[in-house]
Write a protein that holds these residues in place. Structure first.
Motif, PDB file in Angstrom:
ATOM      1  N   UNK A  33     -24.399  -7.060  15.374  1.00  0.00           N
ATOM      2  CA  UNK A  33     -24.809  -5.667  15.211  1.00  0.00           C
ATOM      3  C   UNK A  33     -26.169  -5.579  14.542  1.00  0.00           C
ATOM      4  N   UNK A  34     -27.024  -4.740  15.096  1.00  0.00           N
ATOM      5  CA  UNK A  34     -28.369  -4.592  14.548  1.00  0.00           C
ATOM      6  C   UNK A  34     -28.342  -3.858  13.209  1.00  0.00           C
ATOM      7  N   UNK A  45     -36.958 -10.342   9.847  1.00  0.00           N
ATOM      8  CA  UNK A  45     -35.520 -10.067   9.957  1.00  0.00           C
ATOM      9  C   UNK A  45     -35.133  -9.672  11.376  1.00  0.00           C
ATOM     10  N   UNK A  46     -35.945  -8.837  11.989  1.00  0.00           N
ATOM     11  CA  UNK A  46     -35.631  -8.386  13.346  1.00  0.00           C
ATOM     12  C   UNK A  46     -35.778  -9.537  14.350  1.00  0.00           C
ATOM     13  N   UNK A  47     -36.810 -10.363  14.182  1.00  0.00           N
ATOM     14  CA  UNK A  47     -36.961 -11.510  15.078  1.00  0.00           C
ATOM     15  C   UNK A  47     -35.792 -12.489  14.918  1.00  0.00           C
ATOM     16  N   UNK A  48     -35.363 -12.692  13.700  1.00  0.00           N
ATOM     17  CA  UNK A  48     -34.220 -13.577  13.459  1.00  0.00           C
ATOM     18  C   UNK A  48     -32.975 -13.047  14.158  1.00  0.00           C
ATOM     19  N   UNK A  49     -32.738 -11.758  14.060  1.00  0.00           N
ATOM     20  CA  UNK A  49     -31.568 -11.166  14.700  1.00  0.00           C
ATOM     21  C   UNK A  49     -31.635 -11.313  16.217  1.00  0.00           C
ATOM     22  N   UNK A  50     -32.772 -10.994  16.810  1.00  0.00           N
ATOM     23  CA  UNK A  50     -32.840 -11.022  18.271  1.00  0.00           C
ATOM     24  C   UNK A  50     -32.979 -12.435  18.823  1.00  0.00           C
ATOM     25  N   UNK A  51     -33.453 -13.385  18.038  1.00  0.00           N
ATOM     26  CA  UNK A  51     -33.371 -14.775  18.467  1.00  0.00           C
ATOM     27  C   UNK A  51     -31.917 -15.249  18.479  1.00  0.00           C
ATOM     28  N   UNK A  52     -31.117 -14.762  17.542  1.00  0.00           N
ATOM     29  CA  UNK A  52     -29.698 -15.124  17.559  1.00  0.00           C
ATOM     30  C   UNK A  52     -28.989 -14.484  18.747  1.00  0.00           C
ATOM     31  N   UNK A  53     -29.366 -13.254  19.117  1.00  0.00           N
ATOM     32  CA  UNK A  53     -28.811 -12.623  20.318  1.00  0.00           C
ATOM     33  C   UNK A  53     -29.185 -13.443  21.548  1.00  0.00           C
ATOM     34  N   UNK A  54     -30.443 -13.858  21.635  1.00  0.00           N
ATOM     35  CA  UNK A  54     -30.895 -14.688  22.744  1.00  0.00           C
ATOM     36  C   UNK A  54     -30.101 -15.994  22.808  1.00  0.00           C
ATOM     37  N   UNK A  55     -29.930 -16.639  21.689  1.00  0.00           N
ATOM     38  CA  UNK A  55     -29.187 -17.892  21.659  1.00  0.00           C
ATOM     39  C   UNK A  55     -27.731 -17.715  22.038  1.00  0.00           C
ATOM     40  N   UNK A  56     -27.138 -16.598  21.629  1.00  0.00           N
ATOM     41  CA  UNK A  56     -25.743 -16.340  21.957  1.00  0.00           C
ATOM     42  C   UNK A  56     -25.572 -16.124  23.454  1.00  0.00           C
ATOM     43  N   UNK A  99     -33.237  -9.532  27.897  1.00  0.00           N
ATOM     44  CA  UNK A  99     -32.361  -8.620  27.150  1.00  0.00           C
ATOM     45  C   UNK A  99     -32.758  -8.573  25.681  1.00  0.00           C
ATOM     46  N   UNK A 100     -32.958  -9.725  25.061  1.00  0.00           N
ATOM     47  CA  UNK A 100     -33.289  -9.724  23.637  1.00  0.00           C
ATOM     48  C   UNK A 100     -34.677  -9.138  23.389  1.00  0.00           C
ATOM     49  N   UNK A 101     -35.642  -9.406  24.267  1.00  0.00           N
ATOM     50  CA  UNK A 101     -36.980  -8.828  24.092  1.00  0.00           C
ATOM     51  C   UNK A 101     -36.949  -7.316  24.271  1.00  0.00           C
ATOM     52  N   UNK A 102     -36.201  -6.838  25.255  1.00  0.00           N
ATOM     53  CA  UNK A 102     -36.106  -5.392  25.480  1.00  0.00           C
ATOM     54  C   UNK A 102     -35.515  -4.688  24.258  1.00  0.00           C
ATOM     55  N   UNK A 103     -34.390  -5.185  23.758  1.00  0.00           N
ATOM     56  CA  UNK A 103     -33.763  -4.524  22.618  1.00  0.00           C
ATOM     57  C   UNK A 103     -34.568  -4.691  21.339  1.00  0.00           C
ATOM     58  N   UNK A 104     -35.330  -5.762  21.209  1.00  0.00           N
ATOM     59  CA  UNK A 104     -36.223  -5.898  20.064  1.00  0.00           C
ATOM     60  C   UNK A 104     -37.295  -4.820  20.112  1.00  0.00           C
ATOM     61  N   UNK A 105     -37.928  -4.642  21.265  1.00  0.00           N
ATOM     62  CA  UNK A 105     -39.003  -3.651  21.395  1.00  0.00           C
ATOM     63  C   UNK A 105     -38.468  -2.244  21.177  1.00  0.00           C
ATOM     64  N   UNK A 106     -37.264  -1.968  21.664  1.00  0.00           N
ATOM     65  CA  UNK A 106     -36.699  -0.620  21.543  1.00  0.00           C
ATOM     66  C   UNK A 106     -36.230  -0.332  20.117  1.00  0.00           C
ATOM     67  N   UNK A 107     -35.615  -1.303  19.445  1.00  0.00           N
ATOM     68  CA  UNK A 107     -35.014  -1.015  18.138  1.00  0.00           C
ATOM     69  C   UNK A 107     -35.938  -1.258  16.959  1.00  0.00           C
ATOM     70  N   UNK A 108     -37.040  -1.957  17.150  1.00  0.00           N
ATOM     71  CA  UNK A 108     -37.957  -2.212  16.055  1.00  0.00           C
ATOM     72  C   UNK A 108     -38.672  -0.921  15.682  1.00  0.00           C
TER      73      UNK A 108
END
Length: 115
Positions: A33-34, A45-56, A99-108
């Motif tokens: 969860x973001x 912090x945001x890059x760490x979260x979305x890199x974990x989403x990418x890895x998952x 997917x992770x790049x899109x949600x990073x750009x939208x939620x940042x």
């Protein structure tokens, strides 16, 4: 006389439970969860979260890819291209990145970041 022995459904049920738990556990626990990120404008912090989403996502696609046959270049099989292990892994990495790049750009929170 034909041998009408049915294959066991236990491996199929176990595989379905494993796939379901892959999607349900992060949703129930909030692990992905973001809103667990403390600040929405902290780039690290945001890059760490979305890199974990990418890895998952990549981990899940990589595990599912082992259900597909490996591509042999010497024989042509009548299967769609995405039905091979290597192609599924390739598209899984690209899809996870998208997917992770899109949600990073939208939620940042870009407004607070550039203040």
């Amino acid at each position: 006389m034909q041998n009408s022995k049915k294959p066991s459904t236990l491996p199929r049920v176990a595989l379905r439970l494993l796939i379901a738990s892959y999607f349900i556990i992060p949703i129930v626990t909030g692990w992905q969860a973001v809103n667990r990120v403390d600040c929405s404008y902290c780039l690290g912090d945001m890059l760490h979260h979305y890199f974990s989403v990418f890895g998952y996502i990549v981990l899940g696609v990589y595990l599912v890819s082992f259900t597909q046959p490996s591509r042999h270049h010497d024989d042509e099989q009548a299967r769609p291209n995405i039905a091979f292990r290597e192609d599924l892994q390739f598209w899984g990495v690209l899809g996870g990145l998208a997917v992770s790049a899109y949600f990073f750009v939208v939620s940042f929170n870009w407004d607070l970041f550039f203040l």
